[in-house]
Design a protein around this motif. Structure first.
Motif: not given
Length: 195
Positions: A11-17, A27-44
């Motif tokens: 997962f990505i930590s400390e998101t939200g510049c 960035d949330q649409a990319s993190i939790f959408g088709s851009d990244m969801a197949n690789t990443w488990s989310g973000a904090i």
């Protein structure tokens, strides 16, 4: 792309510049959408309670005297939290449009017994300054001053050496560990409310 095929959830930590303000959380649409969801488990999202760094999503009131026992560093930690505007609402609005599906454990190619992370890179003086083999702190450990070096450059026993010798160990940065724990609890509670 560099994490494609990674054999453990990441997962990505400390998101939200927070530069520029206000925080948009675009960035949330990319993190939790088709851009990244197949690789990443989310973000904090960093971080739950407003402090001097201006990353908080909620506040327990205006800054108070540092001597106030209900505050940490002058920032209150009790009472009814209020959303930091417009940051909290910006994040809430993004999350309300997202429908992350997650990945079932059975979808991983390896069984849970065979999942293992790759080795940590070795520490180098000019780059990676983290000892990947250092033990993680555990609950109940206390902050202890680090060993000091003499003016000739020789050093005394280190905290990690004394930790392994006694089996209990000490941790430097205890306040930071406690703060991260409180922040993580806050983020988890916020996520539960959001669900």
């Amino acid at each position: 792309q560099n994490a494609t095929g990674y054999n453990i959830p990441i997962f990505i930590s400390e998101t939200g510049c927070n530069k520029p303000m206000p925080r948009s959380f675009d960035d949330q649409a990319s993190i939790f959408g088709s851009d990244m969801a197949n690789t990443w488990s989310g973000a904090i999202v960093y971080e739950w309670i407003e402090e001097a760094n201006n990353y908080g999503l909620i506040s327990y009131g205006p800054k108070v005297a540092a001597s106030d026992t209900a505050a940490v560093g002058g920032y209150p930690r009790s009472g009814t939290p209020s959303p930091v505007s417009p940051d909290y609402t910006n994040l809430q609005n993004h999350w309300s449009t997202l429908t992350p599906t997650g990945v079932k454990l059975s979808a991983y190619t390896a069984s849970t017994g065979k999942l293992s992370p790759p080795a940590c890179p070795t520490s180098t003086a000019s780059g990676w300054l983290v000892n990947g083999n250092a033990k993680l702190p555990s609950l109940g450990q206390t902050l202890a001053p680090a060993a000091t070096a003499s003016s000739k450059g020789s050093s005394t026993a280190t905290a990690s050496a004394s930790a392994s010798a006694t089996g209990g160990g000490t941790v430097t940065g205890g306040k930071e560990v406690a703060g991260m724990g409180l922040g993580l609890i806050g983020v988890m509670l916020g996520f539960i409310v959001w669900l």
